[in-house]
Design a protein around this motif. Structure first.
Motif, mmCIF file in Angstrom:
data_model
loop_
_atom_site.group_PDB
_atom_site.id
_atom_site.type_symbol
_atom_site.label_atom_id
_atom_site.label_comp_id
_atom_site.label_asym_id
_atom_site.label_seq_id
_atom_site.Cartn_x
_atom_site.Cartn_y
_atom_site.Cartn_z
ATOM 1 N N TRP A 135 0.830 -1.212 0.000
ATOM 2 C CA TRP A 135 0.000 0.000 0.000
ATOM 3 C C TRP A 135 0.864 1.262 0.000
ATOM 4 N N LEU A 136 1.927 1.248 0.791
ATOM 5 C CA LEU A 136 2.819 2.409 0.878
ATOM 6 C C LEU A 136 3.539 2.695 -0.437
ATOM 7 N N SER A 137 3.797 1.646 -1.197
ATOM 8 C CA SER A 137 4.539 1.822 -2.448
ATOM 9 C C SER A 137 3.635 1.983 -3.662
ATOM 10 N N THR A 138 2.322 2.010 -3.444
ATOM 11 C CA THR A 138 1.365 2.167 -4.543
ATOM 12 C C THR A 138 0.731 3.554 -4.485
ATOM 13 N N SER A 139 0.761 4.255 -5.604
ATOM 14 C CA SER A 139 0.211 5.618 -5.648
ATOM 15 C C SER A 139 -1.297 5.601 -5.409
ATOM 16 N N SER A 140 -1.755 6.499 -4.528
ATOM 17 C CA SER A 140 -3.188 6.617 -4.263
ATOM 18 C C SER A 140 -3.474 7.980 -3.647
ATOM 19 N N THR A 141 -4.711 8.417 -3.775
ATOM 20 C CA THR A 141 -5.111 9.698 -3.189
ATOM 21 C C THR A 141 -5.000 9.660 -1.671
ATOM 22 N N LEU A 142 -5.394 8.535 -1.066
ATOM 23 C CA LEU A 142 -5.334 8.402 0.381
ATOM 24 C C LEU A 142 -3.896 8.529 0.880
#
Length: 444
Positions: A135-142
Motif C-alpha cells: 500500500w505504501l509503495s502504490t500511488s493513491s489519493t489516500l
C-alpha cells in the motif's frame, strides 16, 4: 524589525550547508540523472557544467547579493533595491516570488511524501508487513492525503525554531548525512553487474551531441532549476549573513557543492538503471527512459526487491536519502513567506510558520484533488515561466534599477577594481541575453 535584531546564520559553514541544501533537492538526485540519461550522458554532463558556470552561477550571485546588501526579506529587499521610482514594481516582484514559493511547496511536499512512503514501505517489507508495504509503495489519493501533511509538519517543526536554532542546526546535520548515504549507495551499486555500462555512458561524452540545441536547452533548464534560483530562497538566506562576507566565494561554494551532489547522484542513478536492465527489466524505449518522472518508483524498487534483504535495506536508504534532499529544499522555500510575515506584518515566527504551513496544505490538497489537471501545470508554470522571469528581473535590478549602495554599478568602485567591473558588465548585459534565450526556448 532592524537588521541587527534579525536572526542570522552563526557560521559560514552553516550558511553554505543551508543554502546548498536549498539548492540540493529532488532536482539534483532525481531530475539531473534522468535528464543526463535522456540527453547523451557524458555530453549532457559536460554542457551542464558549462552552462552552470556561465549562467546559473551569476544568477545565484545576483539573488544572494540583493538579499545580503538589503538585509531584508525578498519583498522588502526588492522594493528598496528598485529605488523610489520602481519601488512598487520591486515589491510586486517579491510577492510574485512568494507565490512561486507556495507553488513549489504545493507540489514538492506531495512528491516528498511519496519518497517518505517508499522508504517506510521498505521497512515494512523488511519486518514482514507485506500488505502495508504494498500500500505504501502504490500511488493513491489516500496516501497523498496522509503523507503530504506529514512532510509539511516536518518542515514546520524546523522552521519555527528560527534561523540559527532551526535551519542552520538541521542543515549541518542533514547535509553530511545526505552525502554519506549517497556515497554508500554508489559503492554498493557500482559493484553490481551492468553498472560499468551505465558508468561509461555517464562519464564518456559523445562530442557529436554537445552542439545539439535540445541538449543545450535541457542542460540550461536543469542547471537553472537545480540551484533553486528565482523564488527568493537564496535571497532570504543571503540576508541572514553579514555584509562583510565575501559573497563571491560563498556563492561559488554553494554552486560547487550543488553541482558535486548532482554529479555524484548521476554516479548512482544511471549505473543503477543499467543494473536493472542487466537483470532483465526494460529501462529504455527508443533511446529514452520509460516513465521518466515515475522511473524511480517503478524500476528501482523492483531492482532492489530482487536483491533480497540487502536490496530492501538499500531501498530504504535510497528513499530516505531522497526524503532528506526534499526536506532541505522545503525548509528554504517555507522560510521565504515566513520571513515576510514576521518582518512586514509583525506576526511571530511561530504563528507565521503554522499559517504558512496551513496555506501549503490547502494548496497541496487542491493539487491532490485535481492531480491530473493541476500537478504538471503547476510544475511547468514555475520552472519554465516564473523562475526564469524572476531571475531575469534580478539581473535588471542589479544592473539597471539599483543605483546607490550597489557596488556593481558604482563607477568609483568599478574603476578601482577591474574584476568587479567585468562582473558588473557580465551581469548587466550578457546574463539577461542568455536568460532570455533560455526562457524563449524552454517556454515556447
Amino acid at each position: 524589525m532592524t537588521a541587527s535584531s534579525r536572526d542570522s546564520f552563526q557560521s559560514r559553514l552553516g550558511f553554505v550547508l543551508a543554502a546548498a541544501g536549498a539548492a540540493i533537492g529532488l532536482g539534483n538526485i532525481w531530475g539531473f540523472p534522468t535528464q543526463a540519461a535522456n540527453n547523451g550522458g557524458g555530453a549532457f554532463l559536460l554542457v551542464y557544467l558549462i552552462v552552470t558556470a556561465i549562467l546559473a552561477l551569476p544568477a545565484l550571485y545576483a539573488e544572494v547579493y540583493i538579499g545580503n546588501q538589503m538585509q531584508k526579506n525578498p519583498v522588502a529587499a526588492l522594493k528598496q533595491a528598485c529605488g523610489k521610482r520602481f519601488a512598487k514594481t520591486g515589491e510586486n516582484a517579491g510577492i510574485i516570488g512568494l507565490v512561486g514559493a507556495l507553488m513549489m511547496l504545493s507540489f514538492y511536499t506531495i512528491v516528498a511524501g511519496w519518497m517518505l512512503a517508499h522508504s517506510l514501505a521498505a521497512l515494512m517489507q523488511l519486518f514482514g508487513f507485506v500488505e502495508l508495504s504494498q500500500w505504501l509503495s502504490t500511488s493513491s489519493t489516500l496516501r497523498n492525503v496522509i503523507f503530504t501533511p506529514i512532510f509539511i509538519l516536518l518542515t514546520a517543526g524546523i522552521i519555527h525554531q528560527g534561523v540559527s536554532s532551526g535551519i542552520e542546526r538541521w542543515s549541518t546535520r542533514l547535509m553530511p548525512l545526505l552525502l554519506i548515504m549517497l556515497i554508500g549507495l554508489i559503492i554498493f551499486i557500482l559493484q553490481q553487474d551492468g553498472a560499468t555500462k551505465g558508468l561509461n555512458l555517464y562519464l564518456i561524452p559523445d562530442f557529436s551531441q554537445v552542439t545539439n540545441p535540445k541538449l543545450i536547452i535541457s542542460a540550461m533548464g536543469q542547471a537553472f532549476f537545480s540551484l533553486a534560483i528565482g523564488v527568493g530562497s537564496m535571497m532570504v538566506y543571503g540576508s541572514y549573513i553579514k555584509k562583510e562576507q565575501n559573497i563571491g566565494k560563498l556563492v561559488v561554494s554553494i554552486a560547487a557543492l550543488d553541482t558535486c551532489i548532482a554529479f555524484i547522484a548521476g554516479l548512482l542513478i544511471i549505473p543503477a538503471l543499467f543494473v536493472a536492465q542487466h537483470a532483465g527489466q526494460q529501462v529504455f524505449a527508443d533511446g529514452k527512459l520509460i516513465g521518466e518522472g515515475q522511473l524511480i518508483f517503478q524500476i528501482l524498487p523492483e531492482l532492489f526487491s530482487s536483491m533480497g534483504t540487502m536490496g530492501i535495506l538499500v531501498s530504504f536508504a535510497f528513499f530516505a536519502l531522497l526524503s532528506i534532499a526534499a526536506l532541505t529544499s522545503t525548509i528554504s522555500s517555507t522560510e521565504i513567506p515566513v520571513a515576510y510575515m514576521v518582518e512586514e506584518k509583525g506576526i511571530s515566527r511561530h504563528k507565521a510558520t503554522w499559517l504558512m504551513s496551513l496555506a501549503v496544505l490547502i494548496a497541496s490538497m487542491l493539487l491532490v484533488a485535481y492531480f491530473d489537471v493541476l500537478f504538471g501545470l503547476v510544475i511547468q508554470l514555475l520552472t519554465t515561466i516564473l523562475q526564469p522571469l524572476m531571475s531575469l528581473f534580478y539581473f535588471v535590478v542589479v544592473g539597471w534599477l539599483w543605483q546607490r549602495g550597489n557596488q556593481l554599478t558604482d563607477m568609483a568602485r568599478l574603476q578601482a577594481n577591474p574584476s568587479l567591473k567585468l562582473l558588473g558588465f557580465y551581469l548587466r548585459y550578457i546574463c539577461p541575453i542568455l536568460l532570455i534565450i533560455v526562457f524563449i526556448n524552454v517556454a515556447f
